[in-house]
Design an enzyme around this catalytic site. Sequence first.
Site, PDB file in Angstrom:
ATOM      1  N   LYS A  52       0.841  -1.210   0.000  1.00 55.71           N
ATOM      2  CA  LYS A  52       0.000   0.000   0.000  1.00 55.71           C
ATOM      3  C   LYS A  52       0.870   1.253   0.000  1.00 55.71           C
ATOM      4  O   LYS A  52       0.576   2.225  -0.697  1.00 55.71           O
ATOM      5  CB  LYS A  52      -0.966  -0.038   1.194  1.00 55.71           C
ATOM      6  N   GLN A  96      -5.018  -1.821   9.276  1.00 56.90           N
ATOM      7  CA  GLN A  96      -4.807  -3.130   8.663  1.00 56.90           C
ATOM      8  C   GLN A  96      -5.428  -4.239   9.518  1.00 56.90           C
ATOM      9  O   GLN A  96      -5.164  -4.329  10.712  1.00 56.90           O
ATOM     10  CB  GLN A  96      -3.304  -3.387   8.484  1.00 56.90           C
ATOM     11  N   ASP A 119     -11.226   2.070   3.163  1.00 55.52           N
ATOM     12  CA  ASP A 119     -11.491   0.633   2.983  1.00 55.52           C
ATOM     13  C   ASP A 119     -12.966   0.369   2.664  1.00 55.52           C
ATOM     14  O   ASP A 119     -13.315  -0.707   2.171  1.00 55.52           O
ATOM     15  CB  ASP A 119     -11.114  -0.148   4.253  1.00 55.52           C
TER      16      ASP A 119
END
Length: 284
Positions: A52, A96, A119
């Site tokens: 990322k 995460q 997300d």
Amino acid sequence: MSQLINGKQISQQIRDELKEEVRRLKEEGKNACLAVVQVGNDPASTVYVNNKKKACAYIGIESRSYELPEDIKEDELVALVEDLNADAAVNGILVQLPLPAHINEDRIIRTISPDKDVDGFHPVSVGRLWIGEKGFLSCTPAGIIQLLKRSGIEIEGKECVVVGRSNIVGKPMAALLLRENGTVTVAHSRTADLKAVTKRADILIVAIGKKRFITSEYIKEGAVVIDVGMHRDENNHLCGDVDFDDVKPHTSAITPVPGGVGPMTIAMLMDNCVETMRTQEERS
């Protein structure tokens, strides 16, 4: 002959388009910063986080990294997320997953501001998706829509079957297919006669989490098959939820594992980050 849908190639196209868009937006005085929070040092999570960061660097947006100890208290993590919510320089927040067992993932997801939830996991983001409002899309399902569109595969009017009903893939996938005017069935572990359901599918999307579960017996001749699964086989080779060699001859198009859906998830995360730049004026 079956078309092999190349996720690496398509994700690179998207990254290159985003890189150019970021350059233009920066000229307009708009900037983006993604805060990436990792708890503990799970090797798989570390790989994802590094990928990322690299993607951010490639398209030209800033990323901030917060690497926290495995034993951090839940309230401390909540406090960090709240600080990032309040930081005007941070446009997107990504925590995460998975988190250590002592931390309530749902609480952390709900703490992230829906306007920074790149997300697309916050209940508000999910609600916006289902009612068709502008908001952040779940990255993997959004990537699958791009795979289909950029491969010239029509969704409108097609019989679409999603195998799997997770909050991360199955449910948002169904919503996005509906948005594209597909006729959608969601199948799952309790579906009676799963083969009969999947054999109706013009487009079959498999996110069932079982290694090589879908064989040619589940496939309508000429179907498009998208494999979301990721496993290691007995020889430590990557494979998906679909038995690729058995299924491919019966398809009009299929994604491989690796190199299919996987690369698209980070590409669409980057698109969500750029979305924060596109909409800066609306939110300021």
